[in-house]
Design a protein around this motif. Structure first.
Motif, PDB file in Angstrom:
ATOM      1  N   TYR A   1     -32.039   1.309  33.614  1.00  0.00           N
ATOM      2  CA  TYR A   1     -33.155   0.971  32.724  1.00  0.00           C
ATOM      3  C   TYR A   1     -32.718  -0.022  31.647  1.00  0.00           C
ATOM      4  O   TYR A   1     -33.348  -1.073  31.454  1.00  0.00           O
ATOM      5  N   PHE A   2     -31.638   0.297  30.949  1.00  0.00           N
ATOM      6  CA  PHE A   2     -31.175  -0.590  29.884  1.00  0.00           C
ATOM      7  C   PHE A   2     -30.517  -1.850  30.443  1.00  0.00           C
ATOM      8  O   PHE A   2     -30.542  -2.898  29.791  1.00  0.00           O
TER       9      PHE A   2
ATOM     10  N   LYS B   1     -33.527  -3.957  31.065  1.00  0.00           N
ATOM     11  CA  LYS B   1     -34.172  -4.268  29.791  1.00  0.00           C
ATOM     12  C   LYS B   1     -33.369  -5.307  28.998  1.00  0.00           C
ATOM     13  O   LYS B   1     -33.929  -6.252  28.440  1.00  0.00           O
ATOM     14  N   ASP B   2     -32.043  -5.118  28.944  1.00  0.00           N
ATOM     15  CA  ASP B   2     -31.180  -6.003  28.153  1.00  0.00           C
ATOM     16  C   ASP B   2     -30.584  -7.145  28.980  1.00  0.00           C
ATOM     17  O   ASP B   2     -29.805  -7.944  28.452  1.00  0.00           O
TER      18      ASP B   2
ATOM     19  N   ALA C   1     -26.441  -0.898  24.184  1.00  0.00           N
ATOM     20  CA  ALA C   1     -26.637   0.273  25.043  1.00  0.00           C
ATOM     21  C   ALA C   1     -25.428   0.482  25.944  1.00  0.00           C
ATOM     22  O   ALA C   1     -25.015   1.624  26.196  1.00  0.00           O
TER      23      ALA C   1
END
Length: 213
Positions: free
Chosen positions: A36-37, A40-41, A119
């Motif tokens: 997910y991160f 996202k990043d 993260a």
């Protein structure tokens, strides 16, 4: 070797089985959060780390079955389930290595950089601490049980720590200093260990006991 009372042996094997189950669920949760991160990043190393956690989940399921089998019959050999799990794990590691390699080359050519790697730093630190504790407990129980398979599984979990260190270093260097292409370089470190683990899984499926870590 020191003989272990049946009741004590059963208790120790139950603890090992709980650690194996914990490994399955931990890798699954870690994989979901990391991917997910990672998306996202836009950090390839964190995404690859999460994908690796999913592959490790398959491996951990096979290990859980192995522990259960040994507990029931210490002299038994790998069944079709464990062999199939090892083969699937091996091919998944190879596919992951290929995807990460192609993605790393693409990111370098396009000059792509992460938007953030904080993260990755946090996830890597949690993973290092969790895996270190898991390895320590598995080795401790394996020695008390005089079980080479349990100890070997614990030592192979060290690869997870190595990968976490790669994630930590690459994420921290980008977060602190914005070093160009460090994310792509970090993903190449994951490629190396993915290939090693893939080869090891196939060797174990053939009955060749090894631990490249």
């Amino acid at each position: 070797m020191t003989e272990i009372a049946p009741a004590r042996q059963k208790k120790l094997f139950n603890q090992v089985l709980l650690l194996a189950l914990f490994t399955v669920f931990y890798n699954l949760i870690e994989g979901l959060i990391s991917i997910y991160f990672g998306l996202k990043d836009e950090t390839l190393t964190l995404f690859g780390f999460g994908a690796d956690s999913f592959v490790e989940t398959i491996s951990a399921i096979g290990v859980t079955h192995m522990i259960y089998r040994i507990q029931r019959n210490p002299d038994s050999h790998k069944g079709s389930f464990e062999v199939t799990a090892l083969k699937i794990t091996g091919w998944c590691f190879y596919v992951l290595a290929l995807i990460l390699l192609v993605s790393a080359v693409y990111n370098v050519i396009e000059g792509h950089q992460p938007t953030s790697t904080l993260a990755g730093v946090i996830i890597a630190l949690i993973s290092i601490l969790s895996m270190w504790l898991l390895v320590y407990l598995k080795i401790k129980l394996g020695k008390e049980l005089n079980s080479d398979p349990v100890i070997a599984d614990a030592r192979c979990n060290l690869v997870c720590i190595y990968m976490s260190v790669i994630l930590l270093v690459s994420s921290a260097l980008w977060w602190l200093f914005k070093i160009p292409y460090i994310d792509a370089i970090g993903s190449l470190g994951l490629v190396y260990f993915s290939i090693q683990e893939g080869r090891e899984a196939h060797q174990k499926a053939k009955g060749i006991e090894c631990c490249s870590c």
